[in-house]
Design a protein around this motif. Structure first.
Motif, mmCIF file in Angstrom:
data_model
loop_
_atom_site.group_PDB
_atom_site.id
_atom_site.type_symbol
_atom_site.label_atom_id
_atom_site.label_comp_id
_atom_site.label_asym_id
_atom_site.label_seq_id
_atom_site.Cartn_x
_atom_site.Cartn_y
_atom_site.Cartn_z
ATOM 1 N N ILE A 12 29.503 54.772 60.437
ATOM 2 C CA ILE A 12 30.483 53.870 60.796
ATOM 3 C C ILE A 12 31.044 54.613 58.403
ATOM 4 O O ILE A 12 30.238 54.895 57.887
ATOM 5 C CB ILE A 12 30.301 51.849 60.171
ATOM 6 N N ARG A 13 32.165 54.773 58.534
ATOM 7 C CA ARG A 13 32.814 55.085 57.601
ATOM 8 C C ARG A 13 33.271 53.639 56.580
ATOM 9 O O ARG A 13 33.618 53.093 57.228
ATOM 10 C CB ARG A 13 34.387 55.915 57.310
ATOM 11 N N LEU A 14 32.469 54.319 55.277
ATOM 12 C CA LEU A 14 33.250 53.209 53.931
ATOM 13 C C LEU A 14 33.008 54.345 52.937
ATOM 14 O O LEU A 14 33.342 55.592 52.571
ATOM 15 C CB LEU A 14 32.321 52.287 54.180
ATOM 16 N N ARG A 15 33.804 53.087 51.898
ATOM 17 C CA ARG A 15 34.406 53.934 50.057
ATOM 18 C C ARG A 15 33.732 53.308 49.862
ATOM 19 O O ARG A 15 33.683 51.984 49.147
ATOM 20 C CB ARG A 15 35.288 53.196 50.215
ATOM 21 N N ARG A 16 32.503 53.778 49.050
ATOM 22 C CA ARG A 16 31.984 52.878 47.787
ATOM 23 C C ARG A 16 32.930 52.641 46.432
ATOM 24 O O ARG A 16 33.539 53.431 46.521
ATOM 25 C CB ARG A 16 30.716 54.370 47.537
ATOM 26 N N MET A 17 32.195 51.791 46.155
ATOM 27 C CA MET A 17 32.616 50.911 45.026
ATOM 28 C C MET A 17 31.264 50.177 43.866
ATOM 29 O O MET A 17 31.138 49.719 43.874
ATOM 30 C CB MET A 17 34.216 50.092 44.840
ATOM 31 N N PRO A 18 31.870 50.450 42.601
ATOM 32 C CA PRO A 18 31.127 49.803 41.303
ATOM 33 C C PRO A 18 31.532 48.738 41.781
ATOM 34 O O PRO A 18 32.485 47.899 42.169
ATOM 35 C CB PRO A 18 30.924 50.381 40.571
ATOM 36 N N LEU A 19 31.025 47.114 41.359
ATOM 37 C CA LEU A 19 31.276 46.095 40.822
ATOM 38 C C LEU A 19 32.396 45.779 40.154
ATOM 39 O O LEU A 19 33.000 44.687 40.681
ATOM 40 C CB LEU A 19 30.211 45.128 40.507
ATOM 41 N N GLU A 20 32.469 46.540 39.006
ATOM 42 C CA GLU A 20 33.824 45.997 38.446
ATOM 43 C C GLU A 20 34.841 46.135 39.267
ATOM 44 O O GLU A 20 35.633 45.529 38.980
ATOM 45 C CB GLU A 20 34.041 47.326 37.274
ATOM 46 N N THR A 21 34.985 47.408 39.938
ATOM 47 C CA THR A 21 35.426 47.943 41.060
ATOM 48 C C THR A 21 36.130 46.634 42.076
ATOM 49 O O THR A 21 37.179 46.190 41.958
ATOM 50 C CB THR A 21 35.684 49.070 42.163
ATOM 51 N N PHE A 22 34.908 46.334 42.485
ATOM 52 C CA PHE A 22 35.491 45.549 44.149
ATOM 53 C C PHE A 22 35.682 43.969 43.261
ATOM 54 O O PHE A 22 36.888 43.535 43.665
ATOM 55 C CB PHE A 22 34.037 45.115 44.626
ATOM 56 N N LEU A 23 35.284 43.842 42.099
ATOM 57 C CA LEU A 23 35.443 42.122 41.258
ATOM 58 C C LEU A 23 37.189 42.460 40.761
ATOM 59 O O LEU A 23 38.082 41.400 41.088
ATOM 60 C CB LEU A 23 34.443 41.755 40.043
ATOM 61 N N GLY A 24 37.024 43.802 40.486
ATOM 62 C CA GLY A 24 38.479 43.919 39.285
ATOM 63 C C GLY A 24 39.599 44.017 40.370
ATOM 64 O O GLY A 24 40.387 42.897 40.271
ATOM 65 N N GLU A 25 39.104 44.926 41.753
ATOM 66 C CA GLU A 25 40.903 44.328 42.657
ATOM 67 C C GLU A 25 40.731 42.982 42.850
ATOM 68 O O GLU A 25 42.104 42.794 43.130
ATOM 69 C CB GLU A 25 40.548 45.030 43.944
ATOM 70 N N LEU A 26 40.155 42.767 42.963
ATOM 71 C CA LEU A 26 40.253 41.183 43.344
ATOM 72 C C LEU A 26 41.279 40.109 42.452
ATOM 73 O O LEU A 26 42.012 39.017 42.558
ATOM 74 C CB LEU A 26 39.015 39.885 44.226
ATOM 75 N N LEU A 27 40.002 40.323 41.427
ATOM 76 C CA LEU A 27 40.883 39.478 40.237
ATOM 77 C C LEU A 27 42.270 39.797 39.447
ATOM 78 O O LEU A 27 43.482 38.549 39.566
ATOM 79 C CB LEU A 27 40.115 39.624 38.759
ATOM 80 N N ASP A 28 42.779 41.030 40.130
ATOM 81 C CA ASP A 28 43.710 41.964 39.475
ATOM 82 C C ASP A 28 44.903 41.589 40.657
ATOM 83 O O ASP A 28 45.944 41.709 40.236
ATOM 84 C CB ASP A 28 43.834 43.047 39.381
#
Length: 231
Positions: free
Chosen positions: A173-189
């Motif tokens: 399966i193909r997925l995109r890695r992301m650090p915690l700050e990206t994951f939470l930052g996108e949701l909050l933004d």
């Protein structure tokens, strides 16, 4: 193509079987997300990337009214077999707007282990905010950045596309890695408010089924799961 992440054909069939009993899906991610959902009786819930219908079936059993969408015809075939006509299931590419849904159409949305497959994540989040009523909730789970770093190596802050073998078989399966700050930052933004974050551990039943997996998943994180609110 990085955005071509749907589980088509044989991969969809393989994943449907894998998710049924996998220590990661059945005993770790799903129990944690359903606990975050809480009481869903009477709620209108959108299952985003509904896969083989495991979440839809659980939500229906808890009294929710479920609409499920997925980009894989193979997975939807399994979902329809699992839930019958009890849920509204449709083939839909999550890279595109949720144009089948009106504004504020849902009380809640579940996005389980799908977010890291999506290329146009900001657009998907904007669409989810639109289709959720004010005060509605959103659950998102994703691959834990520490687990990705441990498995793939390189920089913790990497946001590249990687391939993860599925259950030790020939499929990946193909997925995109992301650090915690990206994951939470996108949701909050995107305008959501964080209510809770958990790092799911396996439920105790896994200890009897697969002691080695239970030991591993109680020591090394596999997923992050969050509950958010639409103001």
């Amino acid at each position: 193509m990085p955005g071509d992440t749907a589980y088509h054909d044989a991969l969809g069939d393989r994943f449907a079987a894998h998710a049924e009993t996998s220590p990661y899906n059945a005993f770790t991610d799903r129990p944690a997300m359903l606990a975050l959902a809480g009481d869903v009786a009477g709620a209108r819930v959108l299952d985003v990337g509904c896969g083989a219908g495991h979440y839809a079936a659980e939500l229906l059993a808890r009294g929710a009214e479920v609409t499920g969408v997925d980009g894989s015809a193979a997975l939807l075939r399994h979902a329809r077999a699992r839930v019958g006509g009890r849920a509204a299931l449709r083939l839909h590419d999550l890279e595109e707007p949720l144009d089948f849904a009106e504004d504020a159409a849902f009380d809640g949305a579940v996005c389980a282990l799908v977010y890291h497959h999506v290329t146009r994540r900001a657009r998907l989040l904007a669409e989810l905010r639109r289709v959720l009523r004010p005060g509605g909730w959103l659950l998102v789970s994703t691959s834990h950045p520490a687990a990705d770093w441990r498995h793939f190596g390189g920089s913790y802050y990497s946001e590249d596309w990687v391939e993860l073998p599925l259950g030790g078989g020939p499929h990946a399966i193909r997925l995109r890695r992301m650090p915690l700050e990206t994951f939470l930052g996108e949701l909050l933004d995107a305008g959501f408010v964080l209510e809770r974050l958990v790092e799911p551990r396996p439920v105790a039943a896994l200890r009897e089924v697969d002691p080695a997996a239970y030991d591993k998943l109680t020591r090394f994180p596999a997923f992050l799961a969050v509950r958010l609110r639409r103001p």
